[in-house]
Design an enzyme around this catalytic site. Structure first.
Site, mmCIF file in Angstrom:
data_model
loop_
_atom_site.group_PDB
_atom_site.id
_atom_site.type_symbol
_atom_site.label_atom_id
_atom_site.label_comp_id
_atom_site.label_asym_id
_atom_site.label_seq_id
_atom_site.Cartn_x
_atom_site.Cartn_y
_atom_site.Cartn_z
ATOM 1 N N ARG A 197 -0.950 14.302 -4.197
ATOM 2 C CA ARG A 197 -1.360 12.953 -4.568
ATOM 3 C C ARG A 197 -2.562 12.552 -3.709
ATOM 4 O O ARG A 197 -2.459 12.544 -2.482
ATOM 5 C CB ARG A 197 -0.189 11.972 -4.352
ATOM 6 N N HIS A 249 -6.785 2.874 -4.085
ATOM 7 C CA HIS A 249 -6.032 2.838 -2.827
ATOM 8 C C HIS A 249 -6.845 2.014 -1.819
ATOM 9 O O HIS A 249 -7.267 2.506 -0.776
ATOM 10 C CB HIS A 249 -5.774 4.264 -2.334
ATOM 11 N N GLU A 282 0.422 0.233 -3.702
ATOM 12 C CA GLU A 282 1.009 -0.820 -2.881
ATOM 13 C C GLU A 282 0.339 -2.177 -3.024
ATOM 14 O O GLU A 282 -0.275 -2.690 -2.071
ATOM 15 C CB GLU A 282 1.009 -0.415 -1.398
ATOM 16 N N ASN A 289 7.279 3.656 -2.815
ATOM 17 C CA ASN A 289 6.922 4.023 -1.430
ATOM 18 C C ASN A 289 7.943 3.383 -0.500
ATOM 19 O O ASN A 289 8.170 2.172 -0.587
ATOM 20 C CB ASN A 289 5.548 3.455 -1.038
ATOM 21 N N TYR A 335 9.243 3.153 3.712
ATOM 22 C CA TYR A 335 9.138 3.539 5.116
ATOM 23 C C TYR A 335 10.214 2.865 5.965
ATOM 24 O O TYR A 335 10.881 3.498 6.754
ATOM 25 C CB TYR A 335 7.762 3.154 5.682
ATOM 26 N N GLU A 367 5.631 7.866 -1.793
ATOM 27 C CA GLU A 367 5.334 7.982 -0.356
ATOM 28 C C GLU A 367 6.606 7.822 0.455
ATOM 29 O O GLU A 367 7.445 6.973 0.145
ATOM 30 C CB GLU A 367 4.375 6.886 0.130
#
Ligand code: NOJ
Length: 503
Positions: free
Chosen positions: A96, A141, A186, A326, A328, A399
């Site tokens: 990606r 992005h 995002e 995504n 985290y 992600e």
């Protein structure tokens, strides 16, 4: 029923099995990701025009922890063959990466395609395909052409059309070979964080109004780019288009905070998902109401969250082929007490619109990034949240990864992070029956981490930023990930010699 049989039924119902025995289903794909500004460098080479991030790093370097920039970064503009080589060494099914809008269209518009930019991405895509690696391409992005920012950027409704025109160029140039497109990466970071934190914005902070203009325009830009593909390119190319959302799990501090947690999820991701992914379309009702009431109370003539026309609502509803996810980190959420100060403007510490405080559990390990605390179960909870909200939509994890100061090749903490999160993915697939078809590690290589510059590193491969060739060296996490891909086993091989059990 005998006690043993009862126990077996309980085991099955609770999924109290050993996750290490679970496997990723046939056809599940593994990848790794990067983005243009974070790796390419060559910021002004061969006709590229400046992006908002060139402007931020050049004119407001104090917003970057180490005052660095992506001017050279990993020099992937020149070293792209190295990136393909390591992607292939890892055994990735897909890579990606993102396309830099100002590199391809320096004016921001399709009136002039930059030939060197076109060729660069052409070579990258062809090189990946030659090695049997699928390109998964992010169109945007965060590196907006500065010219478009000067015209209002993501707060100007015209950006919907500008983005659609850019998407058309991409589909035409690369759609014959790129089968998975991510429109926008995002939007939470662009709009919710971007318009709240000066350090993360393109020069404009306006949390009360700007954030919501940005959100609506992102939703419409994505949706129109999806409709365009669906109408004019799908039959010919047979690919798919999605958007990648960043999700923080918001864990209620107490039972009483469950309602605020659910509103928090609507605020953080529902605004970016509900218009496309829910059956009824439009804004999530709860949060729409809160913003409208708050706006009225504050004396605005109308809600700060722009409404959809019926036509816009229908354009957005159903505009997806998959859900990019995504993940985290997580936060604990609670209502703000009467006497409590809400001074901290950081959207990592509160949600002003909801009068809510965000905290972390002191037992959660902190990574080297200021916002990043480790809570693996949050990932599974959010995967289920997507399923609960939007049904059996296909989810691609676009992600997930861990940051460290990056001095070590023996990156045990990163390996453990990957292992523990892959376990949550397996549980989500097998126990919660969430339809997850792919997983992407962030990042293939160390790179420019936005406001944190090069002070924090996410790479499976270390990049030597003192070496003009920006040599890439595999960390142990690269070896671990390679092993996962090869064996479909998430456990850490004994040879990795893990001593610490902190994570
Ligand atoms: C999300 C972003 O997409 C990426 O650009 C960033 O580097 C990682 N998170 C880590 O913060």
């Amino acid at each position: 029923m005998s006690p043993w049989r009862l126990f077996a039924v309980w085991l099955l119902a609770e999924g109290a099995w050993c996750a290490s025995e679970l496997k990723f289903p046939p056809g599940f794909k593994f990848g790794a990701a990067t983005s243009a500004y974070q790796i390419e460098g060559a910021w002004n080479a061969s006709g590229k025009s400046p992006s908002t991030w060139d402007t931020i790093t050049h004119t407001r370097p104090h917003h970057i922890i180490d005052q660095s920039s992506g001017d050279i970064a990993c020099d992937s503009y020149n070293q792209w063959k190295e990136d393909i080589k390591i992607a292939s060494d890892l055994g990735l099914d897909f890579y990606r990466f993102s396309i830099s809008w100002p590199r391809l269209l320096p004016t921001g518009f399709p009136d002039a395609i930059n030939e060197d930019g076109r060729r660069y991405y052409d070579n990258l895509i062809n090189g990946l395909l030659e090695m049997g690696i699928e390109p998964m391409v992010t169109m945007y992005h965060w590196d907006l052409p500065q010219r478009l920012q000067n015209l209002g950027g993501w707060a100007n409704p015209k950006v919907v059309e500008w983005f659609e025109d850019y998407a058309r160029v991409l589909y035409k140039l690369y759609g014959d070979r790129v089968k998975t497109w991510i429109t926008i990466n995002e939007p939470f970071s662009m709009c919710t964080l971007g318009y709240a934190m000066v350090a993360f914005s393109a020069g404009v902070t306006d949390q009360d109004v700007g954030t919501y203009l940005c959100i609506k325009n992102v939703v419409m830009a994505h949706s129109k780019a999806w409709r365009l593909y669906d109408r004019d390119f799908r039959n010919k190319f047979g690919g798919r288009v999605g958007i990648a959302n960043q999700l923080f799990y918001l864990k209620p501090a107490t039972k009483e905070d469950e309602e605020i947690a659910s509103l928090g999820h609507e605020f953080f991701y529902g605004l970016y998902s509900h218009p496309m992914y829910s059956k009824e379309g439009g804004w999530p009702a709860g949060i729409e109401r809160v913003i409208e009431q708050n706006s009225k109370k504050a004396g605005f003539a109308r809600s700060r969250l722009p409404p959809f026309t019926d036509e816009e609502k229908e354009i957005a509803r159903g505009a997806y082929d998959f859900y990019g996810f995504n993940y985290y980190s997580s936060r604990i959420i609670r209502r703000r007490g009467d006497e409590e100060d809400l001074l901290a403007r950081s959207p990592f510490k509160n949600i002003r619109e909801l009068n809510a405080i965000l905290e972390v559990d002191p037992t959660w390990k902190k990574s080297s990034s200021f916002w990043f605390y480790v809570y693996p179960p949050g990932m599974r909870k959010l995967l289920s949240w997507v399923k609960d909200q939007y049904g059996d939509v296909e989810i691609v994890i676009t992600e997930n990864g861990y940051s460290s100061t990056g001095t070590e090749l023996n990156d045990i903490d990163r390996i453990k992070y990957y292992r523990d999160h892959l376990e949550q993915v397996l549980l989500a697939i097998h126990k919660d029956k969430v339809n997850i078809t792919g997983y992407t590690a962030w990042s293939l290589i160390d790179n420019f981490e936005w406001n944190e510059g090069y002070s924090t590193k996410f790479g499976l491969y270390e990049v030597n930023f003192n070496d003009p060739k920006r040599t890439r060296t595999a960390r142990d996490s690269a070896k671990y990930y390679k092993n996962v891909i090869k064996t479909n086993d998430i456990e850490i091989p004994k040879s990795f010699n893990i001593i610490s059990d902190e994570l």
